[in-house]
Design a protein around this motif. Structure first.
Motif, PDB file in Angstrom:
ATOM      1  N   LEU A  92      46.847  75.568  66.040  1.00 21.79           N
ATOM      2  CA  LEU A  92      47.210  75.225  64.683  1.00 21.79           C
ATOM      3  C   LEU A  92      45.940  75.017  63.869  1.00 21.79           C
ATOM      4  CD1 LEU A  92      50.229  73.153  65.784  1.00 21.79           C
ATOM      5  CD2 LEU A  92      50.292  75.246  64.435  1.00 21.79           C
ATOM      6  N   ASP A  93      45.386  73.800  63.938  1.00 26.03           N
ATOM      7  CA  ASP A  93      44.103  73.668  63.244  1.00 26.03           C
ATOM      8  C   ASP A  93      43.103  72.906  64.079  1.00 26.03           C
ATOM      9  OD1 ASP A  93      45.338  71.212  60.866  1.00 26.03           O
ATOM     10  OD2 ASP A  93      45.935  71.732  62.876  1.00 26.03           O
ATOM     11  N   GLY A 114      47.988  70.399  81.613  1.00 21.37           N
ATOM     12  CA  GLY A 114      49.346  70.458  82.112  1.00 21.37           C
ATOM     13  C   GLY A 114      49.570  71.605  83.075  1.00 21.37           C
ATOM     14  N   ILE A 170      44.767  67.813  82.184  1.00 26.12           N
ATOM     15  CA  ILE A 170      44.890  67.666  80.735  1.00 26.12           C
ATOM     16  C   ILE A 170      45.590  68.878  80.127  1.00 26.12           C
ATOM     17  CG2 ILE A 170      42.655  68.703  80.145  1.00 26.12           C
ATOM     18  CD1 ILE A 170      42.365  66.469  78.022  1.00 26.12           C
ATOM     19  N   ASN A 205      44.226  59.376  77.652  1.00 22.24           N
ATOM     20  CA  ASN A 205      44.358  58.089  76.966  1.00 22.24           C
ATOM     21  C   ASN A 205      44.944  58.281  75.566  1.00 22.24           C
ATOM     22  OD1 ASN A 205      42.295  58.551  74.992  1.00 22.24           O
ATOM     23  ND2 ASN A 205      40.740  57.945  76.460  1.00 22.24           N
ATOM     24  N   GLU A 244      36.332  59.067  73.876  1.00 20.01           N
ATOM     25  CA  GLU A 244      36.531  58.359  72.619  1.00 20.01           C
ATOM     26  C   GLU A 244      36.188  59.205  71.417  1.00 20.01           C
ATOM     27  OE1 GLU A 244      33.974  55.110  73.228  1.00 20.01           O
ATOM     28  OE2 GLU A 244      35.163  54.507  74.949  1.00 20.01           O
ATOM     29  N   SER A 279      43.839  57.636  72.522  1.00 19.98           N
ATOM     30  CA  SER A 279      43.003  58.236  71.483  1.00 19.98           C
ATOM     31  C   SER A 279      43.018  59.758  71.604  1.00 19.98           C
ATOM     32  CB  SER A 279      41.558  57.734  71.598  1.00 19.98           C
ATOM     33  OG  SER A 279      41.526  56.338  71.711  1.00 19.98           O
ATOM     34  N   LYS A 280      42.963  60.252  72.865  1.00 23.85           N
ATOM     35  CA  LYS A 280      42.982  61.698  73.071  1.00 23.85           C
ATOM     36  C   LYS A 280      44.339  62.289  72.694  1.00 23.85           C
ATOM     37  CE  LYS A 280      39.101  63.559  74.501  1.00 23.85           C
ATOM     38  NZ  LYS A 280      38.499  63.072  73.244  1.00 23.85           N
ATOM     39  N   GLU A 315      41.981  52.434  76.093  1.00 21.30           N
ATOM     40  CA  GLU A 315      41.367  52.997  74.887  1.00 21.30           C
ATOM     41  C   GLU A 315      39.857  52.877  74.980  1.00 21.30           C
ATOM     42  OE1 GLU A 315      41.961  50.835  71.261  1.00 21.30           O
ATOM     43  OE2 GLU A 315      42.631  49.054  72.295  1.00 21.30           O
ATOM     44  N   ASN A 316      39.223  53.090  73.843  1.00 21.73           N
ATOM     45  CA  ASN A 316      37.782  52.989  73.678  1.00 21.73           C
ATOM     46  C   ASN A 316      37.093  52.029  74.666  1.00 21.73           C
ATOM     47  OD1 ASN A 316      35.224  52.360  72.636  1.00 21.73           O
ATOM     48  ND2 ASN A 316      35.909  53.046  70.619  1.00 21.73           N
ATOM     49  N   GLY A 370      51.505  68.000  78.927  1.00 23.31           N
ATOM     50  CA  GLY A 370      50.138  67.653  79.323  1.00 23.31           C
ATOM     51  C   GLY A 370      49.975  66.151  79.468  1.00 23.31           C
ATOM     52  N   PHE A 371      48.876  65.748  80.104  1.00 24.77           N
ATOM     53  CA  PHE A 371      48.510  64.333  80.195  1.00 24.77           C
ATOM     54  C   PHE A 371      47.116  64.187  79.607  1.00 24.77           C
ATOM     55  CE2 PHE A 371      51.726  64.898  83.397  1.00 24.77           C
ATOM     56  CZ  PHE A 371      52.527  63.783  83.225  1.00 24.77           C
ATOM     57  N   SER A 372      47.048  63.644  78.393  1.00 29.53           N
ATOM     58  CA  SER A 372      45.770  63.646  77.678  1.00 29.53           C
ATOM     59  C   SER A 372      44.750  62.725  78.320  1.00 29.53           C
ATOM     60  CB  SER A 372      45.990  63.192  76.241  1.00 29.53           C
ATOM     61  OG  SER A 372      46.275  61.812  76.224  1.00 29.53           O
ATOM     62  N   ALA A 421      44.194  62.783  69.064  1.00 28.94           N
ATOM     63  CA  ALA A 421      43.301  63.898  68.713  1.00 28.94           C
ATOM     64  C   ALA A 421      43.956  65.243  69.021  1.00 28.94           C
ATOM     65  CB  ALA A 421      41.977  63.762  69.464  1.00 28.94           C
ATOM     66  N   LEU A 422      44.645  65.324  70.153  1.00 27.96           N
ATOM     67  CA  LEU A 422      45.242  66.605  70.561  1.00 27.96           C
ATOM     68  C   LEU A 422      46.427  66.993  69.677  1.00 27.96           C
ATOM     69  CD1 LEU A 422      45.062  66.301  74.455  1.00 27.96           C
ATOM     70  CD2 LEU A 422      43.895  67.976  73.035  1.00 27.96           C
ATOM     71  N   GLN A 438      46.802  65.876  66.532  1.00 28.49           N
ATOM     72  CA  GLN A 438      46.239  66.100  65.201  1.00 28.49           C
ATOM     73  C   GLN A 438      45.680  67.509  65.064  1.00 28.49           C
ATOM     74  OE1 GLN A 438      44.811  63.240  62.277  1.00 28.49           O
ATOM     75  NE2 GLN A 438      42.875  63.468  63.319  1.00 28.49           N
ATOM     76  N   SER A 439      45.075  68.032  66.149  1.00 33.27           N
ATOM     77  CA  SER A 439      44.518  69.378  66.075  1.00 33.27           C
ATOM     78  C   SER A 439      45.589  70.431  66.322  1.00 33.27           C
ATOM     79  CB  SER A 439      43.400  69.540  67.102  1.00 33.27           C
ATOM     80  OG  SER A 439      43.959  69.671  68.388  1.00 33.27           O
ATOM     81  N   GLY A 440      46.769  69.994  66.704  1.00 34.44           N
ATOM     82  CA  GLY A 440      47.832  70.955  66.947  1.00 34.44           C
ATOM     83  C   GLY A 440      47.770  71.587  68.321  1.00 34.44           C
ATOM     84  N   ALA A 441      46.824  71.129  69.176  1.00 34.81           N
ATOM     85  CA  ALA A 441      46.764  71.672  70.539  1.00 34.81           C
ATOM     86  C   ALA A 441      48.095  71.388  71.234  1.00 34.81           C
ATOM     87  CB  ALA A 441      45.600  71.063  71.308  1.00 34.81           C
ATOM     88  N   TYR A 442      48.617  70.180  71.031  1.00 36.57           N
ATOM     89  CA  TYR A 442      49.994  69.875  71.414  1.00 36.57           C
ATOM     90  C   TYR A 442      50.763  69.555  70.133  1.00 36.57           C
ATOM     91  CZ  TYR A 442      48.906  69.757  76.383  1.00 36.57           C
ATOM     92  OH  TYR A 442      48.528  70.108  77.654  1.00 36.57           O
TER      93      TYR A 442
END
Lengths: 510, 291
Positions: free
Chosen positions: A47-48, A456, A454, B179, A224, B181-182, B38-39, B175-177, B185-186, B188-192
């Motif tokens: 996507l982006d 899957g 990660i 944590n 992080e 935060s990841k 997290e962090n 998937g299992f990111s 992120a995943l 938000q980027s559309g990876a998932y």
């Protein structure tokens, strides 16, 4: 080549082209990979990705070294774990090599090296906790298995004239030290120093499970999204690997190994009861642990348990592992052939080679999971990020080894240049060695498919990791046992192919 | 063959020296850990402060050790290498299951009613809803860590409850990111396309500006469930002094420093007991994450 006297009709007959066994084998592997590719999911669903990738790129150009307080200690400990682990593994492997002809020794070595260092570490974490011994053993044990095999094969191939020339009555031990060993010593030394580079990578990676090495901080920073810090750590690691031959002097090895154990840092106390519990309770299959051994229910529960693990996890896990491994293996090979000229004296001058070296160090020293994460952002979850991450990492390792090997090829003064040199001279002459390296790497690639949860992708390693997360150690051991069998089978197949193709194992150090 | 001897000698020393420090039992330092949700830099900063506070309040040297996974936190607790843990619902249940006599002694005020947010990328067209978002079927989905309550256990439970089937057969990819935060992120980027995340981490990342509301939003909130808690081993009474457990509980409940509480972030700590986590245990058994 027909002789001048050959009757004309022979010359005019269409000669059926025959391929050498090496070419046939290569084509067979490419064919298998193509079929696997058909079954593998390599769809791209993006996507982006650019904002996250942009943050990463920004991190790379603005590495932040300032936050890394005590970075010196991190590096020292990373080296110390590698030194202790590799030294123990090499000595253990050297001793085992002497009895390697004994079946059970050979099988044990194959079994221990079939388990990834990370999984060894996770097993020892259960028994010993976060102690230096956990990290050292996690490197030493699989490395002893690998070294035993390579040392034994090297010793076997030793030229025997020196041994024959010994006076009658010379003892076995004298014969070994004065005739057999000197002949192969340089190979053993080279191999062990190569192993040390691997040890450094392993040591860094052990940080991912909590040991105080570079990976600990790298995983933190990367996890992080602190990419400037992650970049700084990676750059330091690249420098460490790239400058290895300057600080890892043969004369200093003894000294390093003597000092290293005192630099591993402290840890929690080791309690015997934890070790006993792991060995006598934790790894016993749950139905046996919870039931009475005399009732038939217990045994039918055990069968259900084993059946569930085998059919729901091990079997699909093996299928995914196989697909991913075969595709990544061929991609690794293609990449290695494309990359090795970058560092070969046959093709490039000093400055381009230096750039090539830096490029390969970066590729082979960046942990696969980081590569996989970057490609996951780019292409979305599928097997594609895993294939690319695994083949870049391993392609750079084999490219490096083949490049060094190609420097030793002697050329005629009138040899061609450029692409012709590559296609008609160098490639045919390094191809056997290249295949030997690649087949050695086969089982390594298979082990590495474990760490891509990660994405899957449910490889065998994914299921082991899940069982570990659930602290179901009986399942862990069952799945690891299957993983070992699978790996040993691949290893045996690889050995069979190598011996059929007469690929030298002497320098096969991948 | 001098080098060989040196190497062998070195290796022998290496072996003994690595085994040695292990023999010196760390006097009577009270050690605790926390799940790495997290962090980690923030965790370290937060728990080093907690360690200083406990050292002062208990009069016993207290130390925090960081670990890399939920399972490692539970294992360290089980192996008595830590005696106190800041666990999630599921990891706490596992820890107490493995260490008979251990006890949940305090939880955060917010942990009585914790929530998981299902988040989705804008391109999915999913809108926030009060009902379970059935449209997530056929999307790609990421959990957090495999051992997480808010990132794995509860979202998987609600997915299974609604669809009557395992996540693997509902989503095109699972998937299992690693944590929360990841996860953010995943997605938000559309990876998932869809993910499940701890609501506290979500709120925190909104505050720090890491989330672009144009790209990612909350589509569903789970009903509340009990989550994080402090769990202590039963044998601390023997190792330190009778009444030690009560003293630790009291110290935790009296943690009033707003700075310290904000670092969790929790309003305050309140008493908790093992039975508070019965719902978590039941769900974990139901979806076969615990025997």
């Amino acid at each position: 080549m027909s002789s001048p006297q050959a009757p004309p009709h022979v010359l005019s007959t269409k000669v059926r082209r025959t391929y050498s066994p090496v070419v046939k084998t290569s084509l067979a592997f490419v064919g298998v990979a193509a079929v696997c590719l058909f079954f593998a999911d390599i769809s791209i669903t993006t996507l982006d990705p650019w904002s996250e990738l942009g943050r990463m790129a920004q991190g790379v150009v603005t590495p932040d070294f300032s936050v890394l307080g005590g970075i010196g200690m991190i590096i020292v400990q990373t080296i110390a774990f590698a030194l202790c682990g590799v030294a123990l593994g090499a000595v253990g492997g050297f001793l085992l090599a002497q009895v390697f002809h004994i079946g059970p020794v050979r099988w044990t070595c194959a079994a221990v090296r079939a388990i990834h260092e990370l999984f060894w570490a996770l097993i020892f974490l259960q028994m010993l906790g976060l102690t230096p011994l956990t990290g050292v053993l996690a490197i030493a044990i699989p490395y002893a298995g690998i070294c035993a095999k390579v040392y034994a094969e090297t010793l076997e191939e030793a030229e025997l004239p020196a041994l024959v020339a010994l006076p009658y009555g010379t003892g076995v031990i004298s014969g070994f030290f004065f005739a057999r060993l000197p002949d192969v010593w340089v190979h053993i030394k080279n191999y062990t120093s190569y192993r040390f580079e691997c040890g450094l990578r392993s040591s860094a990676v052990l940080g991912f499970v909590g040991l105080p090495t570079l990976g600990f901080y790298l995983e933190t920073a990367f996890g992080e999204g602190n990419y400037s810090e992650a970049a700084a750590l990676l750059i330091i690691f690249y420098i460490l690997i790239a400058t290895l031959r300057f600080w890892m002097r043969p004369k200093l090895v003894g000294l390093y190994v003597l000092v290293a154990p005192f630099l591993l840092g402290g840890g929690a106390a080791i309690e015997m009861s934890n070790i006993t519990r792991f060995l006598t309770v934790d790894i016993v299959p749950a139905p046996l642990r919870n039931g009475s051994l005399t009732t038939s229910d217990t045994w039918s529960n055990l069968a259900d348990w084993a059946g569930m693990l085998f059919f729901d996890q091990a079997l699909p896990g093996m299928a995914a592992t196989f697909l991913l491994t075969q595709i990544a293996l061929v991609a690794t090979g293609i990449l290695a052939l494309a990359l090795f000229p970058l560092i070969s004296k046959k093709f490039f001058g000093r400055v381009p080679r230096l750039i090539g070296h830096v490029f390969l160090v970066v590729l082979r020293s960046t942990p696969e999971f980081i590569l996989a994460y970057i490609f996951l952002q780019l292409w979305g979850p599928s097997m594609l990020p895993a294939i690319v991450a695994l083949s870049l990492h391993n392609g750079a390792i084999i490219g490096h080894l083949v490049g060094r090997f190609s420097d030793e090829v002697r050329l005629r003064p009138d040899s061609p240049r450029g692409l012709n040199l590559y296609g008609y001279e160098i490639l045919p002459r390094i191809y056997g060695q290249f295949l030997a390296f690649l087949f050695y790497r086969w089982e390594v690639i298979m082990r590495e498919t474990a760490i891509l949860g990660i994405l899957g992708i449910a490889t065998l390693g994914f299921f082991v990791d899940s069982a570990l997360a659930d602290i179901r150690l009986d399942r862990v051991m069952f799945l690891i046992a299957i993983m070992v069998i699978f790996n040993v089978a691949v290893d045996a197949l690889s050995r069979h192919i190598r011996s059929r193709l007469r690929l030298s194992t002497r320098t096969g150090q991948a | 063959m001098n080098k060989l001897k040196i190497l062998a000698f070195g290796a022998a020393i290496a072996f003994t020296a690595t085994a040695l420090p292990a023999q010196q039992v760390l006097a009577e330092t009270f050690v605790f850990t926390a799940i790495p949700d997290e962090n980690e830099a923030r965790l370290r900063e937060r728990f080093d402060k907690v360690a200083a506070y406990l050292t002062k309040t208990l009069g016993v040297e207290t130390k925090y050790i960081p670990v890399k996974s939920y399972a490692a936190a539970v294992t360290a607790f089980r192996n008595n290498q830590v005696q106190l843990g800041w666990f999630g619902g599921l990891s706490g249940v596992r820890a107490r299951h493995l260490v008979p006599g251990s006890e949940a002694i305090a939880q955060g005020f917010e942990d009585q009613a914790f929530e998981t947010y299902f988040i989705a990328h804008a391109s999915t067209g999913l809108k926030p809803s009060a009902e379970f978002p059935a449209e997530i079927e056929g999307k790609t989905f990421t959990f957090g860590s495999k051992g997480s309550t808010s990132g794995r256990l509860m979202p998987e439970y609600y997915v299974r409850q609604y669809f009557k089937s395992a996540p693997n057969s509902i989503f095109t990819k699972v998937g299992f990111s690693g944590n929360h935060s990841k996860t953010i992120a995943l997605v938000q980027s559309g990876a998932y396309q869809v993910g499940a995340v701890n609501f506290k981490v979500w709120e925190n990342e909104i505050k720090t500006g890491k989330i672009d509301p144009a790209k990612i939003s909350v589509v569903w909130k789970t009903p509340p469930y009990p989550d994080y808690q402090w769990t202590i081993r039963g044998d601390v009474e023997k190792r330190w002094k009778p009444g030690f457990k009560a003293k630790v509980r009291e110290a935790l409940l009296n943690m009033k420093d707003p700075d310290l509480l904000a670092s969790f972030p929790r309003k305050s700590f309140i008493p908790a007991s093992n039975s508070d986590y019965k719902p978590i245990l039941d769900v974990a058994k139901l979806i076969d994450l615990i025997n």
